[in-house]
Design a protein around this motif. Sequence first.
Motif, PDB file in Angstrom:
ATOM      1  N   UNK A 258       1.001  -1.219   0.005  1.00 19.30           N
ATOM      2  CA  UNK A 258       0.012   0.061  -0.210  1.00 19.30           C
ATOM      3  C   UNK A 258       0.826   1.391   0.113  1.00 19.30           C
ATOM      4  N   UNK A 259       0.651   2.176  -0.820  1.00 18.87           N
ATOM      5  CA  UNK A 259       1.016   3.475  -0.882  1.00 18.87           C
ATOM      6  C   UNK A 259      -0.230   4.557  -0.428  1.00 18.87           C
ATOM      7  N   UNK A 260       0.386   5.650   0.327  1.00 20.40           N
ATOM      8  CA  UNK A 260      -0.648   6.736   0.859  1.00 20.40           C
ATOM      9  C   UNK A 260      -0.044   7.897  -0.151  1.00 20.40           C
ATOM     10  N   UNK A 261      -0.843   8.554  -0.698  1.00 23.03           N
ATOM     11  CA  UNK A 261      -0.646   9.843  -1.263  1.00 23.03           C
ATOM     12  C   UNK A 261      -1.550  10.925  -0.877  1.00 23.03           C
ATOM     13  N   UNK A 262      -0.930  11.993  -0.418  1.00 24.09           N
ATOM     14  CA  UNK A 262      -1.919  12.994   0.335  1.00 24.09           C
ATOM     15  C   UNK A 262      -1.434  14.467  -0.237  1.00 24.09           C
ATOM     16  N   UNK A 263      -2.499  15.440  -0.188  1.00 22.77           N
ATOM     17  CA  UNK A 263      -2.288  16.596  -0.411  1.00 22.77           C
ATOM     18  C   UNK A 263      -2.275  17.431   0.657  1.00 22.77           C
ATOM     19  N   UNK A 264      -1.196  18.124   1.130  1.00 23.77           N
ATOM     20  CA  UNK A 264      -1.073  18.944   2.344  1.00 23.77           C
ATOM     21  C   UNK A 264      -0.621  20.319   2.020  1.00 23.77           C
ATOM     22  N   UNK A 265      -1.653  21.278   2.139  1.00 22.69           N
ATOM     23  CA  UNK A 265      -1.284  22.810   1.688  1.00 22.69           C
ATOM     24  C   UNK A 265      -0.281  23.070   2.725  1.00 22.69           C
ATOM     25  N   UNK A 266       0.416  24.088   1.899  1.00 20.85           N
ATOM     26  CA  UNK A 266       1.484  25.237   2.932  1.00 20.85           C
ATOM     27  C   UNK A 266       2.800  24.743   2.501  1.00 20.85           C
ATOM     28  N   UNK A 267       3.654  25.446   3.157  1.00 14.44           N
ATOM     29  CA  UNK A 267       5.127  25.301   2.907  1.00 14.44           C
ATOM     30  C   UNK A 267       5.745  24.018   3.578  1.00 14.44           C
ATOM     31  N   UNK A 268       5.327  23.850   4.800  1.00 19.27           N
ATOM     32  CA  UNK A 268       5.896  22.866   5.442  1.00 19.27           C
ATOM     33  C   UNK A 268       4.866  21.642   5.870  1.00 19.27           C
ATOM     34  N   UNK A 269       5.636  20.399   5.452  1.00 19.57           N
ATOM     35  CA  UNK A 269       4.789  19.127   5.908  1.00 19.57           C
ATOM     36  C   UNK A 269       4.867  18.456   7.182  1.00 19.57           C
ATOM     37  N   UNK A 270       3.999  17.874   7.568  1.00 20.47           N
ATOM     38  CA  UNK A 270       4.418  17.069   8.971  1.00 20.47           C
ATOM     39  C   UNK A 270       5.401  15.804   8.930  1.00 20.47           C
TER      40      UNK A 270
END
Length: 186
Positions: free
Chosen positions: A79-91
């Motif tokens: 399994x692969x997770x692909x996410x969209x995370x707005x902003x400059x910094x990702x968690x």
Amino acid sequence: MTEVSSLTGRLLVATPALADPNFDRAVVLLLDHDEEGSLGVVLNRPTPVGVGDILTSWAGLAGEPDVVFQGGPVSLDSALGVAVIPGDEGPLGWRRVHGAIGLVDLETPPELLGPALGSLRIFAGYAGWGPGQLEGELNEGAWYVVESEPGDVSSPRPEQLWRAVLRRQRSELAMIATYPDDPSLN
């Protein structure tokens, strides 16, 4: 050896002439592309399997439709997770691929990523190409290469994504969106 211009973060849109049934009308997001090969996920192949059926802890964070997508013909048991995370910094647990689109480490506790997620898709398997293989397919005219948009990852109507991506192009590709499913019926 010739230098490979990276297509990471771009979309591969299957041409009507592409004969491989694994990629009929496929829209592939390239997650990695370099001289060692290419890896991507097919964005428009939902399965009937719910995310909660295989990854219970991630089920509440998956976008609609909240099913697992067949990312490609390779390693269907992973399994692969692909996410969209707005902003400059990702968690922590998220690695930027292109713009706001990135890969999720599914071993990370979901509660660490949940507040930052704009959207999440889970893919079983992936599409992969060895060194030079994708370039060969591109030279043969099997794929259109276009820019991705964050909404492509989370399209609520994935079955319409092939036409939608082509339709938004500002070139003759927009006309391909009207190509019939079975041209022999015309």
